[in-house]
Scaffold this motif. Structure first.
Motif: not given
Length: 509
Positions: A164-165, A167, A173
């Protein structure tokens, strides 16, 4: 300047207007609020309202709001919030991750434990919404990630947090910095070798015989030291995420087993503590081992506690039954209330624990029970009876035919009611506390798909499935949301003079 506070009653309604007009949301006991001002009639706060976009995504928006107790409630504005430094509420949320498990434990002083994480993006999305504003420079500290066992539906969603970092949408995130990663020591190997299927007995690492039984004796501790060749695809992805996290802060890895009294020394404080009750290990050829379990009898079985022992025992060797049966089992205690987490514990393994309970070696009795294996029929009635739960939570989902196991089973649900210590126990199922809105009949835009599938009915998620619990050790609150933002299903218990939980009125202002 705003003051960091927490809600001090069960449920409080937040309004856009100090005259109790334009309802915004409801906050629960122990929820954090940023208080701007307290007057004789209202608490002025900054709140977050979750609004749905046209594509169905949820956007958190900060807005001013007011908590306005009615005269009939008997509460003054100054009574409904307290400073965060005085908070005594433990929060435990069970997240709907479909066919999987995911829970979040937050202590009064801010410690954070993640228990499992499903196998999709739902857990990561929930956490990104819960812990907003993280970045590479300012990650969220996570005191412990506890993976009850190495099945994908319990931990494959955790690497999604790392994913997710990057995204494209900042709101989705989440940057974290785990301090500890605890697990049961079993690492799944690849299912094929030289294009041939690997035998069940070789899927979980080195083994040794003790009498007529086979034991796993290659239990791991530091997952970063396990060779890539000894990991299946989900474990490899998890290892990659852990390696990245380890650069931010050196992770303490630990394999848990019954009686580990030091693992949670960072967490335990007074009447708030965690006991490790499983898995149960044995010493085999000088090494710590876990018994290799077999395939359970075909079920579902009715009244199986009355069956002969030979009809209950597993047969052969089953890697999946073994890794499930040796799930980490732990008990979270706070004052007079306890939670029992049981991973995917099965009948054979849970009978081991039930016998230990009856011998007085462990105490399984708990008020809140995270039911094992998504409500599978492979359970022990004696185990449920030993727990005698007041509140049971089943984490299950039927997202597609491939993952349909008819969970939760009717026999399990009946046992939860039968063996509860109260006349009307609470039984929650995560997939049943999620709500969906019918949208319309949708035409497939892909011609190839359209020829096979045609039009289909479209639904959007109106409310994510969450079972929320709160306790200060003297009182317990359980509630869920609904698609109607004003509507909550909420229950409360308090301890009587003998220390037993009794129903209490839910306070809402």
């Amino acid at each position: 300047m705003a003051t960091r506070c927490v809600v001090n009653v069960d449920l409080v309604d937040v309004w856009a207007d100090a005259g109790r007009k334009k309802f915004l949301r409801t906050l629960g006991w122990g929820d954090e609020v940023s208080v701007k001002k307290i007057t004789s009639s209202a608490v002025e706060i900054e709140t977050v309202v979750y609004e749905a976009a046209l594509d169905g995504s949820i956007t958190p928006n900060k807005l001013p709001g007011f908590i306005v107790p009615t005269r009939s409630s008997g509460f003054k504005p100054a009574d409904v919030v307290i400073k965060a430094a005085n908070n005594e509420v433990l929060r435990v949320n069970f997240i709907d991750v479909q066919q999987g498990d995911g829970a979040v434990i937050e202590t009064p002083d801010g410690k954070l434990i993640l228990v499992d994480g499903g196998d999709n993006q739902l857990f990561a999305r929930y956490l990104a919404g819960r812990f907003r504003g993280t970045s590479a420079a300012k990650p969220k500290d996570v005191d412990c990630i506890l993976v009850t066992h190495g099945d994908a539906d319990h931990f494959e969603g955790l690497p999604r947090i790392f994913d997710s970092e990057t995204h494209p949408e900042p709101k989705k995130r989440l940057f974290i910095r785990p301090h500890r990663v605890y697990h049961n020591g079993i690492v799944k190997r690849p299912g094929t070798r030289n294009k041939k299927r690997v035998p069940e007995k070789e899927l979980l690492g080195p083994t040794a015989k003790l009498g007529d039984s086979l034991y796993l004796v290659g239990l791991e501790t530091d997952l970063l030291k396990v060779p890539d060749a000894d990991m299946n695809a989900p474990f490899l992805k998890w290892k990659k995420a852990l390696a990245a996290y380890n650069k931010r802060r050196k992770i303490v890895f630990r394999r848990l087993e019954l009686g580990d009294t030091k693992a949670f020394s960072f967490f335990n404080q007074g009447s708030l503590n965690i006991e490790v009750l499983g898995p149960i290990t044995e010493t085999v050829a000088g090494k710590t081992g876990l018994k290799f379990l077999g395939d359970p009898p075909k079920g579902p079985r009715m009244g199986h506690e009355s069956l002969a022992q030979e009809d209950l025992d597993s047969k052969g060797f089953s890697a999946s039954h073994t890794i499930n049966g040796h799930s980490i089992v732990f008990k979270l205690n706070y004052g007079g209330f306890s939670y029992l987490f049981s991973g995917d514990l099965n009948d054979e393994a849970s009978r081991f624990l039930a016998r230990e309970h009856n011998k007085g070696t462990v105490n399984l009795r708990s008020e809140v029970f995270k039911v094992p294996h998504h409500g599978s029929a492979d359970f022990s009635g004696a185990f449920v009876q030993a727990i005698s739960p007041v509140v049971s939570v089943v984490s299950s989902g039927d997202e597609n035919a491939r993952k349909e196991y008819i969970h939760p089973r009717a026999t399990l649900m009946g046992a939860l009611g039968k063996h509860s210590r109260v006349a009307e126990p609470l039984i929650f199922v995560t997939e049943l506390v999620a709500f969906f809105t019918y949208e319309k009949l949708v035409q497939n835009v892909d011609p190839q798909v359209a020829r096979k599938r045609g039009a289909f009915h479209g639904f959007s998620r109106a409310a994510f499935g969450l079972v929320k619990t709160r306790t200060d050790g003297r009182r317990l609150l359980i509630y869920t949301d609904s698609a109607n933002v004003k509507m909550k299903e909420a229950y409360a218990y308090q301890l009587d003079d003998s220390g037993q939980p009794t129903p209490s009125v839910v306070v809402r202002v």
